[in-house]
Scaffold this motif. Structure first.
Motif, PDB file in Angstrom:
ATOM      1  N   ALA A 104       0.853  -1.254   0.056  1.00 26.68           N
ATOM      2  CA  ALA A 104       0.127  -0.101  -0.020  1.00 26.68           C
ATOM      3  C   ALA A 104       0.679   1.270  -0.121  1.00 26.68           C
ATOM      4  O   ALA A 104       0.406   2.288  -0.617  1.00 26.68           O
ATOM      5  CB  ALA A 104      -0.949  -0.062   1.116  1.00 26.68           C
ATOM      6  N   ASP A 105       2.067   1.243   0.822  1.00 23.29           N
ATOM      7  CA  ASP A 105       2.854   2.420   1.004  1.00 23.29           C
ATOM      8  C   ASP A 105       3.605   2.522  -0.342  1.00 23.29           C
ATOM      9  O   ASP A 105       3.796   3.694  -0.905  1.00 23.29           O
ATOM     10  CB  ASP A 105       3.864   2.324   2.075  1.00 23.29           C
ATOM     11  N   ALA A 106       3.902   1.527  -1.300  1.00 19.12           N
ATOM     12  CA  ALA A 106       4.736   1.619  -2.365  1.00 19.12           C
ATOM     13  C   ALA A 106       3.782   2.060  -3.431  1.00 19.12           C
ATOM     14  O   ALA A 106       4.249   2.964  -4.610  1.00 19.12           O
ATOM     15  CB  ALA A 106       5.220   0.192  -2.743  1.00 19.12           C
ATOM     16  N   ILE A 107       2.750   1.576  -3.621  1.00 17.45           N
ATOM     17  CA  ILE A 107       1.480   2.202  -4.328  1.00 17.45           C
ATOM     18  C   ILE A 107       1.395   3.745  -4.232  1.00 17.45           C
ATOM     19  O   ILE A 107       1.419   4.455  -5.379  1.00 17.45           O
ATOM     20  CB  ILE A 107       0.249   1.602  -4.262  1.00 17.45           C
ATOM     21  N   GLU A 108       1.126   4.120  -2.983  1.00 17.37           N
ATOM     22  CA  GLU A 108       1.100   5.442  -2.806  1.00 17.37           C
ATOM     23  C   GLU A 108       2.126   6.191  -3.300  1.00 17.37           C
ATOM     24  O   GLU A 108       2.093   7.343  -3.767  1.00 17.37           O
ATOM     25  CB  GLU A 108       0.883   5.723  -1.156  1.00 17.37           C
ATOM     26  N   GLN A 109       3.338   5.885  -2.954  1.00 18.61           N
ATOM     27  CA  GLN A 109       4.648   6.705  -3.312  1.00 18.61           C
ATOM     28  C   GLN A 109       4.575   6.688  -4.841  1.00 18.61           C
ATOM     29  O   GLN A 109       5.090   7.787  -5.312  1.00 18.61           O
ATOM     30  CB  GLN A 109       5.845   5.998  -2.848  1.00 18.61           C
ATOM     31  N   HIS A 110       4.437   5.748  -5.702  1.00 16.83           N
ATOM     32  CA  HIS A 110       4.264   5.887  -6.964  1.00 16.83           C
ATOM     33  C   HIS A 110       3.138   6.518  -7.695  1.00 16.83           C
ATOM     34  O   HIS A 110       3.470   7.470  -8.762  1.00 16.83           O
ATOM     35  CB  HIS A 110       4.446   4.418  -7.578  1.00 16.83           C
ATOM     36  N   ILE A 111       2.247   6.587  -7.025  1.00 16.08           N
ATOM     37  CA  ILE A 111       1.214   7.576  -7.418  1.00 16.08           C
ATOM     38  C   ILE A 111       1.639   9.044  -7.246  1.00 16.08           C
ATOM     39  O   ILE A 111       1.292  10.010  -8.277  1.00 16.08           O
ATOM     40  CB  ILE A 111      -0.071   7.486  -6.478  1.00 16.08           C
ATOM     41  N   LEU A 112       2.376   9.460  -6.069  1.00 14.66           N
ATOM     42  CA  LEU A 112       2.615  10.753  -5.775  1.00 14.66           C
ATOM     43  C   LEU A 112       4.045  11.139  -6.788  1.00 14.66           C
ATOM     44  O   LEU A 112       4.289  12.142  -6.886  1.00 14.66           O
ATOM     45  CB  LEU A 112       3.214  11.014  -4.207  1.00 14.66           C
ATOM     46  N   ALA A 113       4.586  10.225  -7.271  1.00  8.58           N
ATOM     47  CA  ALA A 113       5.838  10.247  -8.038  1.00  8.58           C
ATOM     48  C   ALA A 113       5.586  10.424  -9.593  1.00  8.58           C
ATOM     49  O   ALA A 113       6.326  10.858 -10.265  1.00  8.58           O
ATOM     50  CB  ALA A 113       6.772   9.232  -7.793  1.00  8.58           C
ATOM     51  N   PHE A 114       4.402  10.105  -9.914  1.00  9.16           N
ATOM     52  CA  PHE A 114       3.942  10.043 -11.281  1.00  9.16           C
ATOM     53  C   PHE A 114       3.683  11.406 -12.098  1.00  9.16           C
ATOM     54  O   PHE A 114       3.642  12.391 -11.431  1.00  9.16           O
ATOM     55  CB  PHE A 114       2.337   9.402 -11.612  1.00  9.16           C
ATOM     56  N   LYS A 115       4.340  11.432 -13.250  1.00 13.86           N
ATOM     57  CA  LYS A 115       4.222  12.705 -14.236  1.00 13.86           C
ATOM     58  C   LYS A 115       2.783  12.416 -14.728  1.00 13.86           C
ATOM     59  O   LYS A 115       2.563  11.636 -15.780  1.00 13.86           O
ATOM     60  CB  LYS A 115       5.427  12.600 -15.121  1.00 13.86           C
ATOM     61  N   THR A 168      -7.042  13.153  -3.430  1.00 10.38           N
ATOM     62  CA  THR A 168      -6.730  12.208  -2.223  1.00 10.38           C
ATOM     63  C   THR A 168      -5.678  12.636  -1.264  1.00 10.38           C
ATOM     64  O   THR A 168      -5.685  12.196  -0.103  1.00 10.38           O
ATOM     65  CB  THR A 168      -6.380  10.662  -2.846  1.00 10.38           C
ATOM     66  N   TRP A 169      -4.705  13.194  -1.854  1.00 12.65           N
ATOM     67  CA  TRP A 169      -3.605  13.710  -1.260  1.00 12.65           C
ATOM     68  C   TRP A 169      -3.494  15.072  -1.417  1.00 12.65           C
ATOM     69  O   TRP A 169      -2.531  15.568  -1.774  1.00 12.65           O
ATOM     70  CB  TRP A 169      -2.216  12.895  -1.448  1.00 12.65           C
ATOM     71  N   PHE A 190       3.663  16.358  -4.653  1.00  8.55           N
ATOM     72  CA  PHE A 190       3.943  15.307  -5.263  1.00  8.55           C
ATOM     73  C   PHE A 190       5.278  15.623  -6.078  1.00  8.55           C
ATOM     74  O   PHE A 190       5.759  16.592  -6.406  1.00  8.55           O
ATOM     75  CB  PHE A 190       2.858  15.350  -6.683  1.00  8.55           C
ATOM     76  N   THR A 191       6.014  14.421  -5.867  1.00  9.05           N
ATOM     77  CA  THR A 191       7.514  14.592  -5.922  1.00  9.05           C
ATOM     78  C   THR A 191       7.857  14.887  -7.388  1.00  9.05           C
ATOM     79  O   THR A 191       9.223  15.654  -7.502  1.00  9.05           O
ATOM     80  CB  THR A 191       8.236  13.171  -5.556  1.00  9.05           C
ATOM     81  N   ASN A 192       7.390  14.476  -8.463  1.00  7.44           N
ATOM     82  CA  ASN A 192       7.772  15.069  -9.613  1.00  7.44           C
ATOM     83  C   ASN A 192       7.468  16.384 -10.136  1.00  7.44           C
ATOM     84  O   ASN A 192       8.468  17.124 -10.496  1.00  7.44           O
ATOM     85  CB  ASN A 192       7.349  14.086 -10.664  1.00  7.44           C
ATOM     86  N   GLY A 239      -1.156  18.291  -4.031  1.00 10.70           N
ATOM     87  CA  GLY A 239      -2.254  17.793  -4.723  1.00 10.70           C
ATOM     88  C   GLY A 239      -3.595  18.588  -4.915  1.00 10.70           C
ATOM     89  O   GLY A 239      -4.271  18.487  -6.016  1.00 10.70           O
ATOM     90  N   THR A 240      -3.720  19.795  -4.269  1.00  8.11           N
ATOM     91  CA  THR A 240      -4.703  20.769  -4.259  1.00  8.11           C
ATOM     92  C   THR A 240      -4.446  21.545  -5.691  1.00  8.11           C
ATOM     93  O   THR A 240      -5.220  21.635  -6.636  1.00  8.11           O
ATOM     94  CB  THR A 240      -4.844  21.494  -3.334  1.00  8.11           C
ATOM     95  N   GLU A 241      -3.299  21.828  -6.007  1.00  9.73           N
ATOM     96  CA  GLU A 241      -2.628  22.294  -7.268  1.00  9.73           C
ATOM     97  C   GLU A 241      -3.062  21.364  -8.303  1.00  9.73           C
ATOM     98  O   GLU A 241      -3.232  21.853  -9.583  1.00  9.73           O
ATOM     99  CB  GLU A 241      -1.289  23.006  -7.283  1.00  9.73           C
ATOM    100  N   HIS A 242      -2.813  20.175  -8.143  1.00  9.26           N
ATOM    101  CA  HIS A 242      -3.130  19.177  -9.278  1.00  9.26           C
ATOM    102  C   HIS A 242      -4.628  19.261  -9.736  1.00  9.26           C
ATOM    103  O   HIS A 242      -4.732  19.107 -10.762  1.00  9.26           O
ATOM    104  CB  HIS A 242      -2.564  17.707  -8.781  1.00  9.26           C
ATOM    105  N   VAL A 243      -5.319  19.170  -8.561  1.00  8.31           N
ATOM    106  CA  VAL A 243      -6.751  19.093  -8.735  1.00  8.31           C
ATOM    107  C   VAL A 243      -7.213  20.371  -9.743  1.00  8.31           C
ATOM    108  O   VAL A 243      -8.016  20.446 -10.497  1.00  8.31           O
ATOM    109  CB  VAL A 243      -7.748  19.157  -7.490  1.00  8.31           C
ATOM    110  N   ALA A 244      -6.784  21.525  -9.469  1.00  5.37           N
ATOM    111  CA  ALA A 244      -6.813  22.933 -10.254  1.00  5.37           C
ATOM    112  C   ALA A 244      -6.487  22.507 -11.470  1.00  5.37           C
ATOM    113  O   ALA A 244      -7.374  22.932 -12.645  1.00  5.37           O
ATOM    114  CB  ALA A 244      -6.393  23.963  -9.432  1.00  5.37           C
ATOM    115  N   HIS A 245      -5.220  22.110 -11.795  1.00  8.60           N
ATOM    116  CA  HIS A 245      -4.895  21.731 -13.110  1.00  8.60           C
ATOM    117  C   HIS A 245      -5.640  20.931 -13.988  1.00  8.60           C
ATOM    118  O   HIS A 245      -5.986  21.013 -15.068  1.00  8.60           O
ATOM    119  CB  HIS A 245      -3.360  21.437 -13.014  1.00  8.60           C
ATOM    120  N   ALA A 246      -5.887  19.817 -13.361  1.00  8.23           N
ATOM    121  CA  ALA A 246      -6.769  18.727 -13.938  1.00  8.23           C
ATOM    122  C   ALA A 246      -8.027  19.140 -14.243  1.00  8.23           C
ATOM    123  O   ALA A 246      -8.709  18.975 -15.497  1.00  8.23           O
ATOM    124  CB  ALA A 246      -6.844  17.653 -13.177  1.00  8.23           C
TER     125      ALA A 246
END
Length: 746
Positions: A141-152, A188-189, A194-196, A201-208
């Motif tokens: 679960a932690d590895a999945i979360e980290q890859h979601i946060l690192a995605f481009k 969700t976060w 987000f590492t990339n 997360g709030t900024e990503h929501v606005a962008h999307a």
């Protein structure tokens, strides 16, 4: 999957994009209505006419049972999602801790390498994490979360040092998946960095959100450029389902649900025995040789339950089977079940002509634009990398994002100096000179015509880009059931080996020249004659302009109850459905050698018309009821069909010169026993407005009716309007994207 194939050409002109606003100056989809109903009123209006919950739950359970017993491996994200859902429906606490980080190492490495289709993986991982993270092994679960946060999540984000980003962001289906992933991950976060991107997360929501509203706007007004795709609609549904299920913003969730409704009504009107057996904007060899092969087969079976054929795979259908908020409208299920004869016409995508004279003042249609990120998103979304109109935007994107370094553009790298040293005007001239060859993936505006009866369905893309090079387009098909299918095509490559049967550019995918095709009721005429020489291009692969010196038909004889060949016709019966196929060139069955791909067929199935790339094919379909007065209806159909002697004149009739061009044009006349005299023509040397019309019984048939988004006895919508209505047997669906309202009854 990437739609890059065309990303090269012997010219490297890429395409541009456009922003889009409401054509009437009103609010675009996603805008606020003047007066909003209460939440309770909105929910009641939306759900009143959905598939009844009890029936829907039973259909979901059937798919989940298959998925857990015979479907994907339990350590696959979709397998775990299905297992968790079944346990919860049985009142048990899911235990998914047997899946470990090591089981996901391959997908994690793919994501870290920024490999194409990573967005598909993230979509599944987000769904798995949201539904089952408490039931997973904590390390996984932690590895999945980290890859979601690192995605481009978008092409404008930075790429890590030393990594080549080969993800393909631009096609219609990739766009919605990337943006839905970004939106739901950001939601969700919200406070995480987000590492990339270094965005919250709030900024990503606005962008999307900003880009999602554009995507929904374009689908509402113009439909899907990847029209009726039995491959990519399954991918579109991944993104839209993620939003319909998990978006906190009710308007975004509703827009996603409404877009799914549009897809399910169109799917319902174009299935026969559960098979999405119609013309497709994009399809592959692996998806179109029988109904089981389609990526949409399980989705259609789950949604409509209209075929006794068992599930063969689950895929995206699992995400639909675990949906808690989204249900398709009941009217779609009734349309799919209807046995009444009906014609369903659609218009999709935007018009653009890469062969039109260059106009420095050209304006994009329907108040869109060829420029900027919006232009890139819109036009690359429909495979318009190379029309001269969008070359400046395309070339700028190639330069800005170092696309020649990515795997998708690697085969075009030799053209990098041309792009680097040429100005836009020179590249536009080059694009125009090669317009017929270098735009195989262009999914410009299309008018489709599909007639379905109780026993047979015939479907055609009307007069769409004739003579030009194609890629993954599927122009016509007759469908009697999931196994008994007939279509023709002009292939680019020769017969596939068993090892490359699933290649995206295989023998049965086509990728040669697009025919000029037309249909009226139960008859169509399909004319092949390339408008470009069969040579040149770059290399011998996807970017070469070569093609085979024949056309051919898929006619799997062992899947019919009877097949008769007489007077140049090949005629088949499956149950009470009939199909007849005629070729102007003499035909012969192809003999297959060991190791060549046959789709497990052992009898004749590949009907060849050798001697040249130009040919005329005619098909007519019927039901036994059409000949009910005869003692033997099928024999009567055969007699009526073979009594006609179709005539084809002109064209490239030079057997020893497979790639010579037409000098007189090709004209066909066919005295149909059901429709009367049918005439049609195609001359690659003439402009579109000088082509011979399609006539039936002396009447010219309009192949491109204005403003028809949907036209069927049970469905209506106007192009560029954003409002849709479907109604059948007391069930209704009313969608208004301009107000973001969804009303259903049953």
């Amino acid at each position: 999957m990437r739609r890059f194939a065309s990303v090269v050409l012997a010219t490297v002109v890429l395409s541009g994009v456009a922003s889009c606003t409401s054509s009437d100056g009103g609010s675009s989809p996603g805008g606020s209505a003047a007066s909003e109903p209460t939440a309770a009123e909105s929910t009641a209006a939306e759900t009143a006419g959905l598939i009844p919950q009890e029936a829907w739950t039973a259909q979901q359970d059937g798919l989940l049972t298959f998925a857990t017993e015979q479907g994907p491996d339990a350590t696959d994200p979709l397998g775990l999602i299905a297992r968790g859902a079944v346990a919860e429906r049985d009142g048990e606490e899911p235990d998914l801790t047997d899946a470990k980080v090591a089981d996901y190492q391959e997908v994690f490495e793919k994501l870290e390498a920024y490999t194409d289709t990573g967005d598909f993986d993230i979509d599944r991982l987000i769904t798995l994490w949201l539904r089952e993270h408490d039931h997973l092994d904590p390390e996984l679960a932690d590895a999945i979360e980290q890859h979601i946060l690192a995605f481009k999540y978008w092409w404008t984000e930075p790429t890590p040092e030393g990594v080549v980003d080969s993800q393909y962001y631009w096609t219609e289906n990739h766009q919605i998946i990337f943006l839905a992933n970004e939106y739901v991950a950001g939601q969700t976060w919200p406070d995480a960095t987000f590492t990339n991107s270094a965005m919250t997360g709030t900024e990503h929501v606005a962008h999307a959100t900003e880009r999602l509203r554009k995507w929904f706007d374009w689908r509402a007004r113009f439909g899907f450029s990847e029209w009726l795709s039995n491959v990519y609609w399954a991918e579109d549904m991944k993104g839209t389902l993620l939003l319909a299920e998990y978006a906190d913003d009710p308007e975004i969730a509703r827009l996603a649900s409404m877009t799914l409704d549009v897809m399910f009504v169109e799917l319902a009107g174009h299935v026969r025995d559960g098979t999405f057996g119609v013309t497709h904007g994009r399809s592959y060899q692996k998806d179109k040789l029988d109904g089981y092969d389609e990526d949409t087969f399980s989705i259609a079976k789950l949604a409509f339950d209209q075929t006794s054929a068992p599930y063969q795979s689950a895929g995206t259908a699992i995400q639909l089977a675990v949906a808690d908020r989204y249900r398709p409208p009941e009217v779609a299920r009734k349309i799919a079940a209807s046995k009444d004869t009906a014609v369903f016409r659609t218009q999709s995508s935007l018009p653009i002509d890469p062969n039109a004279p260059i106009d420095p003042d050209v304006e994009a249609p329907y108040d869109t634009t060829f420029e900027g990120e919006d232009g890139l998103m819109l036009w690359w979304g429909m495979g318009a990398q190379f029309p001269w109109q969008v070359v400046p935007t395309s070339v700028q994107a190639v330069r800005d994002y170092d696309l020649f370094e990515t795997s998708n553009f690697q085969q075009a790298k030799d053209l990098e100096p041309i792009v680097a040293t040429s100005d836009d005007a020179s590249l536009q001239q080059l694009a125009l000179s090669l317009g017929r060859q270098i735009n195989p993936g262009l999914l410009s505006q299309v008018d489709t015509y599909t007639r379905r009866t109780a026993n047979v369905m015939l479907s055609t893309a009307q007069d769409w880009r004739p003579g030009q090079r194609g890629e993954q387009d599927h122009i016509w098909q007759a469908t009697l059931d999931k196994d008994a299918l007939v279509f023709t095509q002009h292939p680019k490559t020769d017969v596939s080996s068993s090892e490359d049967a699933s290649d995206n550019n295989s023998y049965w995918t086509g990728d040669g020249a697009i025919p000029r095709a037309a249909q009226h009721e139960n008859v169509n005429v399909v004319l092949y004659d390339p408008s470009y020489d069969g040579g040149g291009g770059v290399g011998s692969g996807a970017y070469s302009f070569t093609y085979q010196d024949f056309t051919h038909a898929y006619f799997p004889t062992e899947r019919f109850d009877e097949v008769v060949q007489r007077a140049g016709w090949t005629i088949g019966r499956k149950g009470d459905g009939y199909v007849a196929l005629w070729s102007a060139r003499p035909t012969e069955w192809r003999h297959y050698e060991e190791g060549q791909f046959t789709n497990d067929l052992t009898d004749n199935f590949d009907l060849m018309a050798p001697g040249g790339a130009s040919n005329a094919w005619i098909s007519e379909v019927a039901d036994a009821a059409d000949y009910a007065d005869a003692d033997d209806p099928f024999a009567a159909f055969v007699a009526a069909i073979t009594a006609s002697k179709p005539a084809a004149t002109g064209g490239t009739w030079c057997p020893d010169q497979a790639r010579c061009k037409s000098t007189t044009g090709l004209e066909v006349a066919y005295d149909s026993p059901s429709q009367g005299l049918v005439t049609f023509g195609w001359d690659p040397a003439k402009p579109n407005d000088e082509q011979a019309p399609f006539t039936v019984d002396g009447e010219e048939i309009d192949l491109h009716p204005n403003d028809v988004r949907w036209d069927a006895p049970y469905a209506s919508a106007t192009f560029d309007d954003g409002r849709y209505r479907a109604e059948l047997d007391g069930a209704t669906l009313d969608l208004d994207f301009t107000k973001v309202t969804r009303v259903t009854t049953r």
